[in-house]
Design an enzyme around this catalytic site. Structure first.
Site, PDB file in Angstrom:
ATOM      1  N   SER A  38       0.836  -1.188   0.000  1.00 52.14           N
ATOM      2  CA  SER A  38       0.000   0.000   0.000  1.00 52.14           C
ATOM      3  C   SER A  38       0.871   1.239   0.000  1.00 52.14           C
ATOM      4  O   SER A  38       2.027   1.207   0.423  1.00 52.14           O
ATOM      5  CB  SER A  38      -0.867   0.007   1.253  1.00 52.14           C
ATOM      6  N   LYS A  39       0.274   2.331  -0.484  1.00 56.18           N
ATOM      7  CA  LYS A  39       0.965   3.614  -0.550  1.00 56.18           C
ATOM      8  C   LYS A  39       1.476   4.044   0.820  1.00 56.18           C
ATOM      9  O   LYS A  39       2.485   4.694   0.960  1.00 56.18           O
ATOM     10  CB  LYS A  39      -0.032   4.674  -1.037  1.00 56.18           C
ATOM     11  N   ARG A  40       0.677   3.677   1.835  1.00 61.21           N
ATOM     12  CA  ARG A  40       1.000   4.132   3.177  1.00 61.21           C
ATOM     13  C   ARG A  40       2.305   3.502   3.682  1.00 61.21           C
ATOM     14  O   ARG A  40       3.092   4.130   4.369  1.00 61.21           O
ATOM     15  CB  ARG A  40      -0.164   3.789   4.119  1.00 61.21           C
TER      16      ARG A  40
END
Ligand code: GLU
Length: 519
Positions: free
Chosen positions: A276-278
């Site tokens: 994920s981007k996070r």
């Protein structure tokens, strides 16, 4: 046109020679920049096409008007081209390849087809108009949620009479179109995962294929297009596995042959959650910006879920294509290991010719100049001389700044504490630098070569009982400002005698003035 040439091998198990022509596609939605996962899926499709002499198609799934943008589309196309994953049919190609029998390849340019096919499903009663409002559906979902039941359409509009429909129309309701999901189980033989069986009751009830207002939805468009474009193999991420039964039911309803499916393992964050981007950097652009090179990136992405089955690890795209097979794709998730990516990238940077490396470093040096971290842009000839010193020290091209900035800046930032190696105190550092200044000063300009510098400096350390590494470190910091640089003696030569002596004088003055205390 076919993906690549000379790699046609109709005998491989994935590609029945007497079956239909192999046609695969990457179908990104331009709702974000090119994602690492999309790049990996594109690569695997490309490799499969290359390996089997098939055709690799790019289709843009741009029906989400709110989130799709031309800028993302451009980013995706440029990213795929940068990776070397040229498509054989699709947007941006000349004439027939974009507009030919299977085109156009942007879904927003294919709306008429979706309309006519949904009309056909309605006429055959394989689909129906659904007048439920968003609020009604929401209330239904909440009721199920409260009862701890999975979301599922009730089928309220599945069998409306003409009069009921007319009444809804009179209320001004605009209908969506729902596809009837018939009971039963859907079974398919996934080329990666083997036999997959999903009961239709788990699919959430009849499926909206066209929104009220007329926008066709993903599950529908993807099947209409895969059928129209004669896609033989759908190779995509495992996150789509649960969609596949819906797609299979749609293929059947349309009377179209089903493609084979191959679902690639998820790409995972280091903590094994879905990438994920996070938690991870996901945009290919950001990797390009750091100075990952296409050879390293492609090599790494290929190994993200696939292996040669041997120890071979450093492979170019042609070598990978020659070895590629869907059978060697793993089922389990593939952890994104940045360290390994950097290592592979560094290996590929080492394989570039000095001229090629200089070429690729140019934009990164330009960035250093734009950011005023260097005073001038070195000439190509100057840079080529430096390549042997830096080539093995670059995990990414963007690391070049730290390796050479002190050569192209008049002023260097000196952190006085760094002049004092751990085992030393300030007085020893002052001594060390003072003696080194004398020793280096004794090497004449004509003799200013690595060997001529190394021998007397080693002798100096020995005479004083210093570890050579400590003496070299204080010299290194004094002349470069950094603790990690190319090899010291070559660095001294690259800097030149006058600059070395001048910087040593400055460092000595700095320490003598009391800086570096407590280091
Ligand atoms: N547009 C879909 C996506 O980007 C395509 C999925 C598929 O390959 O069917 O996830």
């Amino acid at each position: 046109m076919r993906a690549g040439s000379g790699l046609v091998n109709p005998g491989v198990a994935d590609s029945p020679g007497d079956g239909p022509a192999i046609r695969v596609r990457i179908a990104p939605s331009p709702t974000g920049p090119l994602h690492i996962g999309t790049a990996r899926t594109a690569l695997f499709n490309f490799l499969f096409a290359r390996r089997t002499g098939g055709t690799f198609i790019l289709r843009l799934e741009d029906t989400d008007l709110e989130r799709s943008t031309p800028a993302y589309e451009k980013d995706i196309l440029e990213g795929l081209r940068w990776l070397g994953l040229g498509w054989d049919e699709g947007p941006g190609l000349p004439g027939e390849l974009d507009r030919g029998p299977y085109g156009p390849y942007r879904q927003m340019e294919r709306l008429a087809r979706y309309t006519s096919i949904s009309a056909g499903l309605l006429a055959d009663d394989k689909a129906y108009y659904c007048y439920c409002t968003a609020a009604e559906l929401d209330a239904e979902r909440k009721r199920l949620e409260a009862a701890r039941l999975p979301p599922r359409y009730s089928g309220r509009c599945a069998h409306l009479s003409a009069a009921e429909r007319a009444a809804f129309e009179a209320e001004g309701r605009r209908p969506a179109i729902r596809f009837r999901i018939e009971p039963g189980s859907v079974v398919f033989d996934d080329l990666v995962r083997g036999r997959v069986e999903i009961d239709a009751s788990a699919l959430g009830g009849d499926l909206v294929i066209v929104r009220a207002g007329g926008t066709p939805l993903y599950h529908f468009c993807v099947v209409v297009d895969d059928a129209a474009m004669k896609i033989s193999h759908v190779i995509r991420g495992e996150d789509h596995l649960s969609n596949t039964p819906k797609h299979i039911l749609l293929f059947r309803a349309l009377g179209e042959a089903e493609p084979r499916f191959a679902h690639l393992p998820l790409i995972l964050n280091p903590d094994r959650t879905k990438m994920s981007k996070r938690k991870s950097q996901t945009a290919v652009d950001d990797y390009i910006g750091e100075g990952f090179i296409r050879e390293g990136m492609v090599n790494y992405l290929a190994l993200l879920g696939w292996s040669t089955g041997s120890e071979e690890e450093i492979l170019g795209i042609d070598e990978i294509a020659a070895r590629f097979s869907l059978e060697h794709i793993q089922k389990g998730g593939a952890v994104f290991d940045r360290g390994r990516l950097e290592w592979l990238n560094g290996q590929w940077i080492r394989r570039l010719s000095p001229t090629e490396l200089v070429d690729r470093l140019r934009p990164f040096l330009q960035e250093e100049a734009d950011g005023a971290r260097i005073d001038r842009l070195p000439a190509d000839s100057e840079l080529e001389l430096l390549m042997p010193l830096v080539q093995e020290r670059l995990p990414v091209l963007g690391a070049i700044g730290h390796l050479v900035d002190f050569l192209f800046s008049e002023h260097i930032d000196l952190e006085p504490a760094l002049l004092v190696p751990k085992r030393w105190d300030r007085a020893t550092a002052l001594d060390g630098l003072g003696y080194a200044r004398v020793t280096i000063g004794e090497v004449a300009q004509a003799d200013f070569e690595p060997d001529q510098l190394e021998a007397p400096l080693r002798a100096l350390a020995e005479a004083h009982g210093w570890k050579a590494g400590d003496l070299f470190m204080t010299i290194r910091v004094a002349v470069t400002g950094r603790t990690a640089t190319p090899p010291l003696f070559q660095t001294l030569v690259a800097l030149g005698r006058e600059r070395v002596l001048g910087r040593l004088d400055l460092a000595i003055a700095l320490l003598a003035a009391g800086a570096g205390e407590g280091g």
